[in-house]
Write a protein that holds these residues in place. Structure first.
Motif, mmCIF file in Angstrom:
data_model
loop_
_atom_site.group_PDB
_atom_site.id
_atom_site.type_symbol
_atom_site.label_atom_id
_atom_site.label_comp_id
_atom_site.label_asym_id
_atom_site.label_seq_id
_atom_site.Cartn_x
_atom_site.Cartn_y
_atom_site.Cartn_z
ATOM 1 N N TRP A 104 24.202 -3.970 75.539
ATOM 2 C CA TRP A 104 23.626 -4.209 74.219
ATOM 3 C C TRP A 104 23.265 -5.670 74.055
ATOM 4 O O TRP A 104 24.010 -6.557 74.486
ATOM 5 N N GLY A 105 22.156 -5.901 73.395
ATOM 6 C CA GLY A 105 21.805 -7.246 72.992
ATOM 7 C C GLY A 105 22.337 -7.530 71.604
ATOM 8 O O GLY A 105 22.829 -6.632 70.910
ATOM 9 N N GLN A 106 22.213 -8.774 71.187
ATOM 10 C CA GLN A 106 22.599 -9.091 69.828
ATOM 11 C C GLN A 106 21.520 -8.555 68.887
ATOM 12 O O GLN A 106 20.412 -8.275 69.290
ATOM 13 N N GLY A 107 21.833 -8.342 67.673
ATOM 14 C CA GLY A 107 20.867 -7.782 66.737
ATOM 15 C C GLY A 107 19.890 -8.827 66.228
ATOM 16 O O GLY A 107 20.163 -10.025 66.235
ATOM 17 N N THR A 108 18.762 -8.332 65.777
ATOM 18 C CA THR A 108 17.793 -9.183 65.098
ATOM 19 C C THR A 108 17.425 -8.495 63.784
ATOM 20 O O THR A 108 17.117 -7.306 63.772
ATOM 21 N N LEU A 109 17.502 -9.240 62.707
ATOM 22 C CA LEU A 109 17.343 -8.662 61.379
ATOM 23 C C LEU A 109 15.875 -8.544 61.000
ATOM 24 O O LEU A 109 15.110 -9.509 61.084
ATOM 25 N N VAL A 110 15.503 -7.354 60.569
ATOM 26 C CA VAL A 110 14.169 -7.105 60.031
ATOM 27 C C VAL A 110 14.327 -6.728 58.561
ATOM 28 O O VAL A 110 15.053 -5.788 58.233
ATOM 29 N N THR A 111 13.675 -7.472 57.708
ATOM 30 C CA THR A 111 13.723 -7.202 56.280
ATOM 31 C C THR A 111 12.306 -6.952 55.787
ATOM 32 O O THR A 111 11.424 -7.804 55.967
#
Length: 114
Positions: A104-111
């Motif tokens: 798993w990679g780290q998350g990236t936030l999409v808003t």
């Protein structure tokens, strides 16, 4: 194996974003790569999958709007997201199947603002 995700941000409804996930390290045997997302208060869900052969599969909620593709030379998978909706707001995670082991990679936030 390290997965580095990027490309998240704030976008208005109807807009577009492209996420990237670069794999580095010992990646021999890299099979499918995927994008998942997790919205606040909800379970993590699979968004899109691309196999080593290039076959793709999408969640019904994103079909026709999102496109997953990979650049094997760069060991990078992309998620092009068009016609974004408020419901697409989530932390997006990339995932790699390497010799049947999950990474798993780290998350990236999409808003997405409505």
């Amino acid at each position: 194996v390290q997965l580095q995700a990027s490309g998240g941000g704030l976008v208005q409804a109807g807009g577009s974003l492209r996420l990237s996930c670069a794999a580095s390290g010992s990646i021999f045997g890299l099979n499918s790569m995927r994008w998942y997302r997790q919205a606040p208060g909800k379970q993590r869900e699979m968004v899109a999958v691309i196999t080593s052969g290039g076959s793709t599969h999408y969640a019904d909620s994103v079909k026709g709007r999102f496109t997953i593709y990979r650049d094997n030379a760069k060991n990078t998978v992309y998620l092009q997201m068009n016609s974004l909706k408020a419901d697409d707001t989530a932390v997006y995670y990339c995932y790699a199947d390497l010799a049947s082991m999950p990474y798993w990679g780290q998350g990236t936030l999409v808003t997405v603002s409505s």
